[in-house]
Design a protein around this motif. Structure first.
Motif, PDB file in Angstrom:
ATOM      1  N   PHE A 247      -3.917  17.700  -5.369  1.00 20.12           N
ATOM      2  CA  PHE A 247      -5.025  17.343  -4.492  1.00 20.12           C
ATOM      3  C   PHE A 247      -5.610  15.991  -4.876  1.00 20.12           C
ATOM      4  N   LEU A 248      -5.712  15.741  -6.171  1.00 20.84           N
ATOM      5  CA  LEU A 248      -6.217  14.435  -6.629  1.00 20.84           C
ATOM      6  C   LEU A 248      -5.362  13.303  -6.062  1.00 20.84           C
ATOM      7  N   ALA A 249      -4.047  13.467  -6.140  1.00 20.38           N
ATOM      8  CA  ALA A 249      -3.137  12.425  -5.647  1.00 20.38           C
ATOM      9  C   ALA A 249      -3.350  12.206  -4.145  1.00 20.38           C
ATOM     10  N   ARG A 250      -3.496  13.292  -3.404  1.00 16.17           N
ATOM     11  CA  ARG A 250      -3.693  13.165  -1.951  1.00 16.17           C
ATOM     12  C   ARG A 250      -5.032  12.516  -1.625  1.00 16.17           C
TER      13      ARG A 250
ATOM     14  N   GLY B 107       3.070   5.769  -2.872  1.00 19.64           N
ATOM     15  CA  GLY B 107       4.290   6.476  -3.268  1.00 19.64           C
ATOM     16  C   GLY B 107       4.376   6.725  -4.771  1.00 19.64           C
ATOM     17  N   GLN B 108       3.721   5.884  -5.555  1.00 19.59           N
ATOM     18  CA  GLN B 108       3.735   6.033  -7.015  1.00 19.59           C
ATOM     19  C   GLN B 108       2.704   7.046  -7.523  1.00 19.59           C
ATOM     20  N   LEU B 109       1.757   7.435  -6.704  1.00 20.56           N
ATOM     21  CA  LEU B 109       0.686   8.333  -7.147  1.00 20.56           C
ATOM     22  C   LEU B 109       1.189   9.657  -7.721  1.00 20.56           C
TER      23      LEU B 109
ATOM     24  N   MET C  31      -7.491   5.273  -0.625  1.00 17.56           N
ATOM     25  CA  MET C  31      -6.868   3.946  -0.635  1.00 17.56           C
ATOM     26  C   MET C  31      -6.661   3.460   0.810  1.00 17.56           C
ATOM     27  N   GLN C  32      -6.246   4.379   1.684  1.00 12.62           N
ATOM     28  CA  GLN C  32      -6.047   4.016   3.086  1.00 12.62           C
ATOM     29  C   GLN C  32      -7.380   3.710   3.766  1.00 12.62           C
TER      30      GLN C  32
ATOM     31  N   LEU D 170       0.835  -1.203   0.000  1.00  9.46           N
ATOM     32  CA  LEU D 170       0.000   0.000   0.000  1.00  9.46           C
ATOM     33  C   LEU D 170       0.869   1.252   0.000  1.00  9.46           C
ATOM     34  N   GLU D 171       1.896   1.255   0.831  1.00  4.95           N
ATOM     35  CA  GLU D 171       2.809   2.397   0.892  1.00  4.95           C
ATOM     36  C   GLU D 171       3.499   2.612  -0.455  1.00  4.95           C
TER      37      GLU D 171
END
Length: 187
Positions: A46-49, A16-18, A55-56, A11-12
């Motif tokens: 913001f989309l990536a965050r 990290g790839q986002l 996902m979390q 998951l991490e």
């Protein structure tokens, strides 16, 4: 990422790839996670965050129902300018008297709508009153022995787990049975 098992490292790594994904790829991830297209006005960062957060949530669980309700109440209070609703029900009601003995002197403090009254003066907080009484910094709630209401179980919305009750093939074993089989003795 599978919801059944949580692989923290995977998951991490995926999160990290986002930042390296294109805007189109982030929008596709958004649509997969939120089941609706991302608003066009959202910036890439913001989309990536938001995708990382969701996902979390999918892996570990999100905010509890009580927390979501409280956040909605605060947002409504901010919109309407209702300060009492923003502070919540944990606030000390006006008229309440707190009595504390300190170095052989009894002090009585009265809660007001906008602060606390002691010795003819109004203070913004109980901590300010405690400081005036003792000459040192104190948490006002601690000084007057006020216990705050518990905020509930912090882990209530923790990882999603399968319940043994959900699976009829899984049975429960009495503790005495477990102890006796582990020790090698019969019950």
């Amino acid at each position: 990422m599978s919801r059944g098992t949580i692989d923290d490292a995977a998951l991490e790594a995926e999160i990290g790839q986002l930042p390296a994904l294109s805007l189109l790829e982030l929008r596709n991830r958004w649509k997969t996670l939120f089941s609706h297209p991302a608003p066009k006005s959202l910036r890439r960062n913001f989309l990536a965050r938001a995708v990382a957060y969701q996902m979390q949530v999918e892996a570990y669980g999100g905010l509890s129902v009580a927390t979501k309700r409280r956040l909605r109440e605060i947002a409504h209070a901010v919109r309407t300018g209702d300060a009492n609703a923003m502070l919540g029900s944990n606030r000390i009601k006006p008229g309440t008297q707190m009595i504390r003995q300190w170095q052989n002197t009894t002090y009585a403090v009265t809660a007001l709508a906008e602060g606390f009254e002691w010795n003819g003066r109004t203070y913004k907080s109980l901590s300010a009153v405690a400081n005036a009484i003792t000459g040192t910094n104190w948490n006002g709630f601690a000084f007057f022995g006020i216990k705050r209401a518990p905020s509930g179980n912090k882990n209530a919305s923790g990882p999603r787990r399968t319940s043994s009750r959900a699976n009829p093939d899984v049975g429960t074993v009495p503790v005495s049975k477990v102890k006796s089989t582990r020790s090698g003795r019969n019950a």
